[in-house]
Design a protein around this motif. Structure first.
Motif, mmCIF file in Angstrom:
data_model
loop_
_atom_site.group_PDB
_atom_site.id
_atom_site.type_symbol
_atom_site.label_atom_id
_atom_site.label_comp_id
_atom_site.label_asym_id
_atom_site.label_seq_id
_atom_site.Cartn_x
_atom_site.Cartn_y
_atom_site.Cartn_z
ATOM 1 N N GLY A 163 0.679 -0.999 0.239
ATOM 2 C CA GLY A 163 -0.363 -0.087 -0.197
ATOM 3 C C GLY A 163 0.967 1.105 0.153
ATOM 4 N N THR A 164 0.972 2.207 0.751
ATOM 5 C CA THR A 164 1.499 3.316 0.735
ATOM 6 C C THR A 164 2.665 3.258 2.373
ATOM 7 N N ALA A 165 3.346 3.876 2.090
ATOM 8 C CA ALA A 165 4.715 3.724 3.062
ATOM 9 C C ALA A 165 4.772 5.295 3.010
ATOM 10 N N SER A 166 4.593 5.810 4.219
ATOM 11 C CA SER A 166 4.468 7.254 4.321
ATOM 12 C C SER A 166 5.775 7.625 5.639
ATOM 13 N N ILE A 167 6.634 8.064 4.704
ATOM 14 C CA ILE A 167 7.456 8.370 5.894
ATOM 15 C C ILE A 167 7.642 9.867 6.251
ATOM 16 N N GLY A 168 8.286 10.624 7.597
ATOM 17 C CA GLY A 168 8.434 11.670 8.069
ATOM 18 C C GLY A 168 10.135 12.055 7.324
ATOM 19 N N TYR A 169 10.906 11.593 7.892
ATOM 20 C CA TYR A 169 12.487 11.853 6.822
ATOM 21 C C TYR A 169 13.020 10.242 6.579
ATOM 22 N N VAL A 170 12.887 10.544 4.973
ATOM 23 C CA VAL A 170 14.204 9.378 5.087
ATOM 24 C C VAL A 170 15.235 9.848 5.432
ATOM 25 N N THR A 171 16.160 9.309 6.445
ATOM 26 C CA THR A 171 17.620 9.734 6.779
ATOM 27 C C THR A 171 18.876 9.520 6.134
ATOM 28 N N ASP A 172 20.178 9.914 6.079
ATOM 29 C CA ASP A 172 21.307 9.923 5.299
ATOM 30 C C ASP A 172 21.954 8.559 5.558
ATOM 31 N N GLN A 173 20.764 8.095 6.671
ATOM 32 C CA GLN A 173 21.867 6.839 7.376
ATOM 33 C C GLN A 173 20.744 5.434 6.760
ATOM 34 N N ALA A 174 20.052 5.209 5.833
ATOM 35 C CA ALA A 174 18.767 4.582 4.646
ATOM 36 C C ALA A 174 19.603 3.926 3.658
ATOM 37 N N PHE A 175 19.611 2.890 3.625
ATOM 38 C CA PHE A 175 20.299 2.403 2.232
ATOM 39 C C PHE A 175 19.507 1.545 2.234
#
Length: 223
Positions: A163-175
């Motif tokens: 469905g929907t992935a609702s993410i506030g901040y995709v951080t710089d530590q997201a790989f």
């Protein structure tokens, strides 16, 4: 059953319909440990008491409410009798590599974590998922919705949302990779994700996608 203070280790079987509760624990690592089987109506603790559901153990919580004052670590199996497993108060909920969570008939359930969730499982699968901070070191599959204020992930991680992935901040530590029906970045992204796939991608403010090797989006909205 109420354990007012000190540590507690279960190596056998406990079965009860009411609340299993624990009080203050001082300077003990993993002070409340389940090495056997616990069946209880609900689970709670106060002060410094956390809980470790060890590998090979079973924790059956009929209400689906787990209200722990400290870390909750699951290396075993959690069974709930409701559609939602609700982890309240714990500063961090950690699922190990061999952890399992399911309904009483073996069906998938939804998971809600009030604060931080860390996944180390290569096959963590739920209906809906919600947490404040998510640290994904394995694979998360959500067949419904996925909600997180902040998303962190390791190099080989996967997040798959039907469905929907609702993410506030995709951080710089997201790989790693992220796949969703709709990916809604509510605030911003400064990420190192290697792959993003979505039918629709909505960016609320801005996004800097560093080291992105694959971007497959049918519709893109930037507000």
């Amino acid at each position: 059953l109420a354990v007012k203070a000190g540590g507690f280790v279960n190596n056998g079987t406990i079965s009860m319909s009411g609340n299993l509760s624990f009080g203050a624990v001082d300077d003990l690592p993993n002070p409340i440990v389940n090495n056997g089987q616990i069946t209880t109506g609900s689970l709670s603790s106060v002060w410094s008491a956390g809980f470790h559901n060890a590998e090979g153990s079973v924790l059956d919580v009929q209400s689906g409410t787990l209200n722990l004052a400290n870390e909750f670590i699951n290396d075993g199996t959690i069974i709930i009798h409701e559609e939602l497993a609700n982890f309240q108060s714990s500063p961090r909920v950690i699922f190990g590599a061999n952890s399992v969570i399911k309904g009483k008939d073996g069906q998938l359930v939804s998971v809600k974590v009030e604060k931080e969730f860390e996944n180390n499982n290569k096959a963590f699968e739920v209906v809906n998922f919600e947490a404040n901070n998510v640290r994904n070191n394995g694979s998360i599959i959500a067949h419904g919705e996925f909600i997180a204020a902040n998303y962190y992930s390791s190099q080989d991680s996967k997040l798959v949302v039907d469905g929907t992935a609702s993410i506030g901040y995709v951080t710089d530590q997201a790989f790693g990779s992220l796949q969703a029906g709709t990916l809604h970045i509510v605030q911003s992204a400064v990420s190192n994700l290697s792959s993003i796939t979505a039918d629709k991608m909505i960016i609320g403010s801005s996004a800097s996608l560093n080291n992105l090797q694959s971007l497959s989006v049918k519709n893109l909205e930037v507000h």
